[in-house]
Design a protein around this motif. Sequence first.
Motif, PDB file in Angstrom:
ATOM      1  N   ASN A 201      47.610  44.309  48.660  1.00  0.00           N
ATOM      2  CA  ASN A 201      48.916  43.776  49.061  1.00  0.00           C
ATOM      3  C   ASN A 201      49.680  43.127  47.919  1.00  0.00           C
ATOM      4  O   ASN A 201      50.888  42.941  48.024  1.00  0.00           O
ATOM      5  CB  ASN A 201      48.743  42.767  50.201  1.00  0.00           C
ATOM      6  N   SER A 202      49.000  42.773  46.840  1.00  0.00           N
ATOM      7  CA  SER A 202      49.690  42.161  45.706  1.00  0.00           C
ATOM      8  C   SER A 202      49.913  43.167  44.582  1.00  0.00           C
ATOM      9  O   SER A 202      50.262  42.762  43.473  1.00  0.00           O
ATOM     10  CB  SER A 202      48.894  40.961  45.185  1.00  0.00           C
ATOM     11  N   SER A 203      49.694  44.441  44.854  1.00  0.00           N
ATOM     12  CA  SER A 203      49.877  45.522  43.874  1.00  0.00           C
ATOM     13  C   SER A 203      49.037  45.286  42.621  1.00  0.00           C
ATOM     14  O   SER A 203      49.502  45.487  41.500  1.00  0.00           O
ATOM     15  CB  SER A 203      51.358  45.669  43.500  1.00  0.00           C
ATOM     16  N   ASN A 204      47.817  44.865  42.817  1.00  0.00           N
ATOM     17  CA  ASN A 204      46.884  44.646  41.726  1.00  0.00           C
ATOM     18  C   ASN A 204      45.732  45.641  41.890  1.00  0.00           C
ATOM     19  O   ASN A 204      44.771  45.384  42.617  1.00  0.00           O
ATOM     20  CB  ASN A 204      46.364  43.204  41.757  1.00  0.00           C
ATOM     21  N   PRO A 205      45.830  46.804  41.218  1.00  0.00           N
ATOM     22  CA  PRO A 205      44.814  47.844  41.428  1.00  0.00           C
ATOM     23  C   PRO A 205      43.424  47.433  40.937  1.00  0.00           C
ATOM     24  O   PRO A 205      42.417  47.871  41.487  1.00  0.00           O
ATOM     25  CB  PRO A 205      45.347  49.047  40.655  1.00  0.00           C
TER      26      PRO A 205
END
Length: 89
Positions: free
Chosen positions: A48-52
């Motif tokens: 959800n925080s766009s941290n792959p």
Amino acid sequence: MIDIDPNTDGLPGIEQLRVIVGAAMTVGLILAVLALIISAVVWGYGANSSNPHLASRGKVGVLVSCGAAIICGASVTLVNFFWNVGQSV
């Protein structure tokens, strides 16, 4: 021909050892569930925080904790299976 079976009353303390091993299995399963919950939270937060990188770490944690739970839960069955295989050799 020699036929040897496990002796459940040959040494003192065998029953206490069974209790200790059962408690260790319970602790292992509880820790696996805790790790699964934490890893799922990390996976969700990373997604959800766009941290792959964080999402990937969470996925690996979920897989590892599921594997640990499988091994803890199936350990007695695995040992018995391989004991029987060894006895048939």
